[in-house]
Design an enzyme around this catalytic site. Structure first.
Site, short mmCIF file in Angstrom:
data_model
loop_
_atom_site.label_atom_id
_atom_site.label_comp_id
_atom_site.label_asym_id
_atom_site.label_seq_id
_atom_site.Cartn_x
_atom_site.Cartn_y
_atom_site.Cartn_z
CD GLN A 107 4.34 53.32 -27.10
OE1 GLN A 107 3.28 53.88 -26.91
NE2 GLN A 107 4.70 52.93 -28.30
CB THR B 252 3.47 54.79 -21.82
OG1 THR B 252 3.05 53.51 -22.31
CG2 THR B 252 4.89 55.06 -22.24
CB THR B 253 -1.36 55.95 -19.63
OG1 THR B 253 -0.76 56.21 -18.36
CG2 THR B 253 -2.79 55.52 -19.38
CG HIS B 254 1.19 55.26 -24.65
ND1 HIS B 254 2.40 55.71 -25.12
CD2 HIS B 254 0.59 56.35 -24.11
CE1 HIS B 254 2.52 57.01 -24.87
NE2 HIS B 254 1.43 57.41 -24.25
CG ASN B 255 -2.61 50.39 -20.91
OD1 ASN B 255 -2.70 51.56 -20.55
ND2 ASN B 255 -1.97 49.48 -20.23
#
Lengths: 234, 588, 243
Positions: B347, B513-516
């Site tokens: 992100q 973010t933890t949007h991997n």
């Protein structure tokens, strides 16, 4: 009324951490005295509507009658309850007509008057059933996984000491009052505040034994000895 | 030699959001399911109750609910020419651990993707022609369309009790909602949150500069609510401890609140905690899995035979399990061959701060994870990219997630980093600063991928995942453009406006973010994807892979709504199509 | 029964109403050692006395006291850091510590083989040594402005600490100092919730349903911490005792 209050807040003076203030606004000069006059029967109902007849001037609880302790509650909370009694959002045969007869100014003054009273001492009550008391303590501190009830102290503070300004003090309140309110929420006789209806949602998940247990537990908490100035509202 | 257990019909690896949803949907259809969770069990009562849960140091700073990197982490580098080194402590992203996974500590920002996102390559080529695509961008169509997914978005939002305002109901634009969103079949199940002062000022300013503000769709529910599984949620009380914390109020959607009460206790479901799956046993000749091997809480290796396996761990863990199990060909960035690990995306974040004078009281601690207002005027294909030289976009939001002071104490950029001036600046600005998030898309690039590290290993002796990633030029251009738009809004709000732009290489140190996303992507054919439109492996028809690893690119939204919708979409395919007649659901 | 009207005059209610202020806040009895106490009066769990003396002097420059709010030392930050280093954080319980160790790039983050406890032990010794070489005396003997200068040289890396890069040590100390100033007092710092009072953060007991929509509200509730629940209970003996 709400708009006027908001305006007062916008113009309000920062500082004044005191719980007796309407949020962020210290009492106006003469407001406490005016509030006491209302409590003494100065409202439009005269002596029939005099707060002190049930609540005293200290706002202490009457355990036998189930009248709650209102002294030292935040003015915001007390004012909001009076507003709800007057509007019919909260119903009570005694309080509704009294609150309906108050002018907006009287309502605010009397809320401030009781808010500035010291928290009335409660010594706790003798109990016959330690298991019930412990059940209430567990519900207060942890809630119930089986019933899906959160801990009372999430909102009402440790051992129900109250979190200013809108989460009222439960500690030291008469068991009869607390149980009656929970039952009223459970049956829907007392409506929660829209749209959150938090207490209604919780009470509906409580058994009669849960209600008895938390009511007794909070009634058993002695109050009045906690240190001042660290968030305990006087 | 691993201890062999009796075969089960379905085994799920990981019990976060997707594991919980599959378990519920499949057991309801009569199937027998075993759920394996590497962590321990936990529930709202007593594990998430206050005051102990409201400990910023323990949970937000020391990561009390997150994966323990001493046991398992990954290695990182920006380019293939570098030596990847282990992420020795958590930073840029925070995978969860224990029952419910990251579904416990998320914020609850619950966004749908746009129509064009699911057909991105076709759409971009048709609208702009090939010249807009920078060299190396590997965007592609997803194999599933928004219209197909819409009922499953709707269902996941009902399971979560999302609070919001529709902006597009069956094609009709609705006042107060997001006019750029894809059409919804129905209004959100709950009304939007009560907006604080700062997001309200943001919305006013955004409208002044011609944008279209609306309340962020939130999984912090706004009234008592019973979801389609019969699970009850309570109203959020805006305590300001969402992200990195468990919710004490049954108010933030999580597997614990929204699924497990209706699942645990079902005889067809067995939950096993402290079971770390080390590989899917794969029969290469038969092109199917025979089960999974895991290490149980006593350290014993166990083989669990299964008719069907679904990987439901966090996205990058799913990719690692595929690589460790030898399912599918690993991606090779030099040749472009192989698909496992390809199209890893993230992100592209930036921010803008507006420092107001001291007469403003924003009270940032009155917050919730998904509380705020946003604009989508420059997200995805909501705007014309002609002549801009990039694709993608971002939402710009003013969130008020909480005022926890170890991590949130904004000061102007010219403030010293410590000493008296710093201290006084912290006191001065804490309550009068507005922060805007620019939540940008991440386009896949042939140089960004996941594979196994040749050197570093986890506590079981297995190779760590290796991440090779930097922001492609496309995304840097996008981020510049979008940050300028956020500055425009900031100037309209008024005050001292400072932008924190997306600069330098990707760093694993600061939280982003933890949007991997990506790495086991879905697609139309086995040449360019790992799983088909039903998240079924092309190389093993009885292996399904859930999660954001399936995204071929990461749009400028948070991923969870799409992760949930895809899981429910896949669950329907398993229930109605695959399990009655196991086979590849799409011809290769 | 009619209440005793004579007990309080009508105006007495107002006059008697306390305007709460932080200055009048009482401290619960039985506190841990006073953070402002000299380092040799504190029961350190990790630091040696010379280390504690150096840390105490350094953190009070990172967050100094002013006329209104005390600084890092008054807030108990050295005690906080000491407790952290004596427990899981200090031991690097959640740190991936497998070799090989390479220097790496800034983007790859911390790559040293040291636990936080080891980093402090080595870093503080190097810091003391470097100050002695550069300024001819101990850090805590320097004038405040010279302390700041020395800390800036550590921060920039101009100071050479040998095996531990000086900026890594500095950033760790700064981060831990900020944590100690703002974390819940149960961790040993943020004494009397000074960090929270300084910014106006109301603490662990939180719920603002009916307030969040009241814009620009001057909200001044005194903060309430996790451990305060325990002190309240200490003042309110268990119900059983009252039967």
């Amino acid at each position: 009324m709400r708009a006027a209050l908001l305006l007062a807040l916008l113009l309000g003076i920062a500082g004044g951490a005191a719980g007796e203030a309407l949020l962020g606004v210290p009492p106006q000069p003469g407001q406490v005295a005016a509030g006491r006059a209302v409590a003494a029967g100065g409202g439009q109902q005269g002596q029939a509507g005099a707060c002190f007849r049930c609540h005293g001037f200290a706002g202490a609880a009457q355990d036998a009658a189930g009248f709650p302790a209102i002294g030292g509650m935040s003015a915001e909370y007390l004012h909001e309850q009076l507003r709800r009694y007057a509007s019919g959002e909260r119903r009570n045969d005694i309080m509704s007509p009294i609150a309906s007869a108050l002018t907006p100014a009287q309502m605010r003054d009397v809320a401030v008057f009781y808010a500035v009273q010291p928290v009335p001492p409660a010594t706790g009550i003798a109990l016959a059933d330690p298991a019930l008391l412990q059940h209430g303590a567990i519900l207060s501190a942890s809630g119930s996984a089986e019933s899906g009830i959160q801990a009372c102290q999430n909102c009402h503070g440790p051992a129900g000491i109250g979190i200013w300004p809108f989460y009222p003090r439960l500690a030291g309140q008469p068991a009869a009052y607390l149980a009656a309110q929970l039952r009223a929420w459970k049956t829907g006789e007392r409506q929660g505040v829209e749209p959150w209806r938090s207490m209604q949602t919780i009470a509906q998940r409580m058994s009669d034994r849960d209600i008895e247990a938390v009511a007794l537990y909070f009634a058993s908490i002695p109050v009045g000895t906690a240190p001042r100035g660290v968030g305990v509202l006087q | 030699m691993a201890r062999r257990l009796p075969e089960v019909e379905v085994v799920l690896v990981g019990m976060g959001w997707t594991g919980a949803l599959l378990a519920k949907e499949l057991t309801d259809a009569g199937h027998r399911v075993v759920g394996l969770e590497r962590g321990v069990g936990r529930q709202t009562v007593p594990d998430f109750q206050t005051p102990t849960m409201h400990d910023e140091l323990r949970y937000a700073v020391r990561h009390g609910l997150m994966q323990d990197p001493s046991r398992e982490t990954l290695t990182v580098r920006n380019f293939t020419g570098q030596t990847a080194l282990p992420m020795r402590q958590l930073g840029s992203f925070l995978p969860g651990i224990d029952l419910g996974g990251a579904g416990v500590h998320w914020n609850g920002q619950t966004w749908r993707f746009q129509l064009s996102d699911f057909v991105l390559r076709s759409h971009i080529l048709q609208r702009y022609g090939p010249d807009i695509l920078q060299d190396g961008l590997t965007i592609q169509d997803w194999g599933v369309t928004y219209d197909e997914l819409e009922p499953y978005y709707d269902r996941f939002e009902r399971i979560c009790g999302i609070a919001g305002k529709a902006g597009n109901l069956r094609g009709e634009i609705q006042p107060g909602g997001d006019p750029f969103e894809a059409p919804r079949s129905a209004e959100y199940p709950n009304p939007p949150m009560t907006q604080p002062y700062a997001p309200t000022l943001f919305a006013r300013a955004a409208a002044e500069v011609g944008m279209h503000p609306f309340p962020v769709p939130s999984a912090n529910v706004t009234r008592p609510y019973r979801n389609p599984y019969g699970c009850d949620m309570h109203a959020c009380n805006y305590c300001g401890f969402c992200e990195r914390f468990g919710c004490e109020h049954f108010a933030k959607a999580s597997p614990q609140v929204c699924v497990f009460p209706a699942l645990l206790g079902n005889d067809r479901f067995e939950l096993r905690t402290r079971c770390q799956v080390t590989r899917v046993e794969y029969d290469r000749q038969a092109r199917r899995a025979t089960g999974v091997t895991y290490i149980d809480g006593r350290g014993e290796e166990v083989f669990q035979p299964a008719g069907m396996v679904a990987l439901c761990a966090f996205s990058i863990h799913n990719v690692r399990l595929l690589l460790l199990s030898g399912i599918g060909a690993p991606y090779d960035p030099r040749t472009g061959e192989g698909n496992v690990g390809k199209n890893y995306t993230y992100q592209t974040m930036s921010g803008v701060s507006i420092f107001k004078d001291e007469s403003f009281n924003f009270n940032p601690y009155m917050g919730a994870g998904a509380l705020g207002m946003a604009v989508n005027d420059y997200n995805g294909e909501a705007f014309d990219h002609s002549g801009l030289g990039f694709i993608g976009g971002a939402y710009i939001a003013c969130y008020q997630t909480g005022g926890r002071p170890i991590e949130r104490h904004p000061v102007p950029g010219d403030t010293p980093r410590w000493g008296l001036a710093w201290k006084q600046a912290v006191a001065r600005h804490y309550n009068s600063t507005i922060s805007l998030s620019v939540h940008g898309s991440s386009m896949p690039h042939r140089g960004n991928y996941l594979d196994l590290d040749p050197t570093y290993r986890d506590s079981f002796g297995l190779p760590l995942l290796r991440m090779t990633f930097d922001f492609p030029a496309n995304d840097r251009l996008m981020s510049e453009f979008l940050t300028d738009k956020a500055v425009l809004i900031g100037n309209a709000i008024g005050g001292k406006v400072e932008a924190a732009r997306r600069q330098g290489l990707y760093s694993v140190v600061p939280y982003q973010t933890t949007h991997n996303t990506g790495g086991a992507i879905m697609g139309e054919n086995p040449r360019e994807s790992v799983v088909n439109r039903y998240l079924q492996c092309w190389d093993a028809h009885n292996v399904f892979v859930m999660g954001a690893c399936a995204f071929p690119h990461n749009p400028g939204y948070n991923p969870t709504d799409t992760v949930g919708a895809l899981a429910l979409w896949a669950a329907r395919a398993m229930r109605e199509d695959y399990l009655p007649n196991p086979r590849p659901l799409v011809d290769a | 029964m009619p209440p005793d009207l004579s007990r309080r005059s009508l105006l007495g209610g107002a006059a008697a109403a306390p305007l709460l202020s932080y200055a009048s806040a009482q401290v619960p009895p039985g506190p841990p050692p006073l953070p402002g106490a000299a380092p040799d009066q504190i029961a350190w769990q990790f630091f040696t006395l010379p280390e504690a003396t150096l840390v105490t002097a350094a953190v009070d420059r990172l967050i100094p006291p002013d006329e209104v709010f005390t600084g890092a030392v008054g807030a108990g930050v050295p005690i906080y850091i000491d407790r952290q280093l004596a427990t899981d954080y200090g031991a690097g319980r959640r740190l991936y510590r497998h070799p090989p160790f390479h220097e790496g790039t800034a983007e790859q983050g911390y790559q040293l083989p040291y636990t936080p406890a080891a980093l402090y032990r080595i870093g503080l010794a190097a810091f003391a040594e470097w100050v002695r070489a550069a300024y001819g005396t101990r850090f805590e003997e320097l004038a405040p402005a010279t302390m700041d200068e020395a800390l800036s040289r550590v921060e920039s890396g101009e100071a050479d600490f040998g095996e531990v890069p000086a900026p890594v040590f500095f950033e760790t100390l700064l981060a831990n100092t900020v944590e100690g100033f703002f974390s819940d007092p149960i961790h040993g710092g943020n004494r009397d919730m000074v960090g929270w009072r300084m910014v106006g953060f109301p603490g662990a007991y939180a719920g603002y349903t009916e307030l969040v929509g009241r814009h620009n509200l001057p909200f001044t509730r005194p903060p309430r911490s996790i451990a305060q629940a325990l002190s309240d209970h200490a003042h309110n003996p268990a119900p059983h005792a009252h039967r």
